[in-house]
Design an enzyme around this catalytic site. Structure first.
Site, PDB file in Angstrom:
ATOM      1  N   TYR A 142     -48.731 -13.724 -26.583  1.00  9.94           N
ATOM      2  CA  TYR A 142     -48.552 -14.976 -25.843  1.00  9.94           C
ATOM      3  C   TYR A 142     -48.710 -16.188 -26.759  1.00  9.94           C
ATOM      4  O   TYR A 142     -48.158 -17.243 -26.480  1.00  9.94           O
ATOM      5  CB  TYR A 142     -49.598 -15.089 -24.724  1.00  9.94           C
ATOM      6  CG  TYR A 142     -49.233 -14.439 -23.419  1.00  9.94           C
ATOM      7  CD1 TYR A 142     -48.852 -13.108 -23.359  1.00  9.94           C
ATOM      8  CD2 TYR A 142     -49.298 -15.159 -22.233  1.00  9.94           C
ATOM      9  CE1 TYR A 142     -48.543 -12.514 -22.147  1.00  9.94           C
ATOM     10  CE2 TYR A 142     -48.994 -14.577 -21.019  1.00  9.94           C
ATOM     11  CZ  TYR A 142     -48.619 -13.256 -20.982  1.00  9.94           C
ATOM     12  OH  TYR A 142     -48.322 -12.673 -19.772  1.00  9.94           O
ATOM     13  N   ASP A 222     -49.353   3.128 -21.960  1.00  6.60           N
ATOM     14  CA  ASP A 222     -48.403   3.828 -21.081  1.00  6.60           C
ATOM     15  C   ASP A 222     -49.144   4.850 -20.212  1.00  6.60           C
ATOM     16  O   ASP A 222     -48.904   4.981 -19.010  1.00  6.60           O
ATOM     17  CB  ASP A 222     -47.253   4.470 -21.884  1.00  6.60           C
ATOM     18  CG  ASP A 222     -47.705   5.189 -23.141  1.00  6.60           C
ATOM     19  OD1 ASP A 222     -48.907   5.121 -23.498  1.00  6.60           O
ATOM     20  OD2 ASP A 222     -46.858   5.837 -23.787  1.00  6.60           O
TER      21      ASP A 222
HETATM   22  C1  IPM Z   1     -50.824 -14.386 -14.838  1.00  2.64           C
HETATM   23  C2  IPM Z   1     -49.407 -14.920 -14.846  1.00  2.64           C
HETATM   24  C3  IPM Z   1     -49.203 -15.757 -16.094  1.00  2.64           C
HETATM   25  C4  IPM Z   1     -49.439 -14.860 -17.303  1.00  2.64           C
HETATM   26  C5  IPM Z   1     -47.833 -16.452 -16.175  1.00  2.64           C
HETATM   27  C6  IPM Z   1     -47.570 -17.338 -14.972  1.00  2.64           C
HETATM   28  C7  IPM Z   1     -47.664 -17.229 -17.451  1.00  2.64           C
HETATM   29  O1  IPM Z   1     -48.499 -13.873 -14.765  1.00  2.64           O
HETATM   30  O2  IPM Z   1     -51.763 -15.208 -14.814  1.00  2.64           O
HETATM   31  O3  IPM Z   1     -50.998 -13.165 -14.829  1.00  2.64           O
HETATM   32  O4  IPM Z   1     -48.522 -14.152 -17.728  1.00  2.64           O
HETATM   33  O5  IPM Z   1     -50.544 -14.886 -17.828  1.00  2.64           O
END
Ligand code: IPM
Ligand code: MG
Length: 356
Positions: A142, A222
């Site tokens: 991320y 998985d």
């Molecule tokens: C979560 C959501 C977020 C994430 C999105 C909205 C960016 O899916 O909080 O799980 O992927 O972290």
């Protein structure tokens, strides 16, 4: 106690589910002699529309100056369908997590006895399932850099990065959670393929001797995805990296009967954030049909983690259990005679006023 709460309702169903959580918090405060103040901040698509920034500086200041953040949901189809958009609502959520240093997302998964028949799994598989998924929240793919496109636009890349210290701080929290529960920790990774996963495994192996009463197991992601469906009761505390945790917790949530039931707490360096694990459900926005329970239960986690008020948290959970038992539920749970979002909120607040 004075509870200074920042409220970031966000997009889609965010505002209407947050309203129900506030009703519940108000009822608790009234009965238990606390005073809650709510200050609203902009986040997500709503914030982009009004300021151009999905996590404006004023919102960050507000969060930093609050005791807790109650968060609704984020996301809007106009961005989902436009992969070229330069600014995206989700960047607001990620920026908030990063700037507040919220490295741990705690997602308790437990089934509700009165809803076993709603689970897509057989009742005997889910009855009594009770585990906590701890998702690393400020690292991994991320946030890893570089991320982007090649000059000709035909290659794209995301980078998964973890440092030993990032792994240590989240796993320390996971070991401590396991210590307070059934003393079993499952570390979910993909160490047969990924270098970051091998660093996770190595780091946890080095930490484990300091927690001799905790049984540690390592599981490929998985396999974990399969076992959550096959035998969810085997899990006690699960810890994993950011994206695996995102995926596995959506999967885990539906075994309880609805995605609309599961709360979460994001904790770390600065103010903690409490939010439902589901998204902004734009199809339902403004219709007063969304399930407010995940947000209400997130408020319960707020009482427990941000204010150390366990009795208040328990009271909210008791009210939710009663509403589910008595069929005071939204249409995701009962299509035949569903209650409205606001009616569920009113019922919960009234229950608390009567039973606290
Ligand atoms: C979560 C959501 C977020 C994430 C999105 C909205 C960016 O899916 O909080 O799980 O992927 O972290
Ligand atoms: Mg998710």
């Amino acid at each position: 106690m004075k509870l200074n709460i920042a409220v970031l309702a966000g997009d889609g169903i965010g505002p209407e589910i947050i309203d129900q959580a506030i009703k519940v918090v108000d009822a608790i405060c009234e009965k238990k002699g606390h005073t809650a103040t709510y200050t609203k901040g902009l986040v997500g698509a709503t914030a982009i529309d009004q300021t151009g920034n999905p996590y404006p500086d004023e919102t960050h200041e507000l969060c930093m100056n609050s005791d807790a953040v109650l968060f609704g949901a984020i996301g809007d189809p106009k961005f989902d369908n436009d992969p070229k958009a330069k600014v995206r609502p989700e960047q607001g959520l990620l920026a908030m997590r990063q700037k507040l240093g919220l490295y741990a997302n705690i997602r308790p998964v437990s089934t509700f006895p009165s809803l076993l028949h709603k689970s897509p799994l057989r009742a005997d598989l889910v009855e009594g399932a009770d585990f906590v998924a701890i998702r690393e929240l400020t690292g991994g793919i991320y946030f890893g850099r570089p991320q982007g496109r090649s000059e000709n636009g035909e290659t794209a890349y995301d980078t998964c990065v973890y440092t030993k210290s990032e792994i240590e701080r989240i796993c320390k929290l996971a070991f401590e959670f396991a210590g307070k529960r059934r003393k079993k920790l499952t570390v979910v990774d993909k160490a047969n393929v990924l270098a970051t996963s091998r660093l996770w495994r190595e780091t946890v192996q080095a930490m484990a001797p300091a927690y001799p009463d905790i049984e540690v197991e390592y599981m490929f992601v998985d396999n974990a995805a399969m076992q959550i469906i096959q035998w969810p009761k085997r899990f006690d505390v699960m810890v994993t990296e950011n994206m695996f945790g995102d995926i596995l917790t959506d999967e885990a949530s539906v075994i309880t009967g609805s995605l609309g039931l599961l709360p979460s707490a994001s904790v770390g360096i600065h103010t903690s954030v409490f939010e439902p694990i589901h998204g902004s459900y734009p199809q339902a926005a403004g219709k007063n049909i969304a399930n407010p329970v995940a947000t209400v239960l997130s408020a319960a986690l707020m009482f427990e983690y941000a204010f150390n008020l366990k009795e208040e948290a328990e009271l909210i959970r008791k009210a939710v259990d009663a509403s589910l038992e008595q069929g005071v539920v939204t249409e995701d749970i009962d299509k035949t005679k569903p209650y409205k979002t606001s009616e569920v909120g009113d019922w919960l607040a009234a229950y608390i006023r009567k039973n606290a």
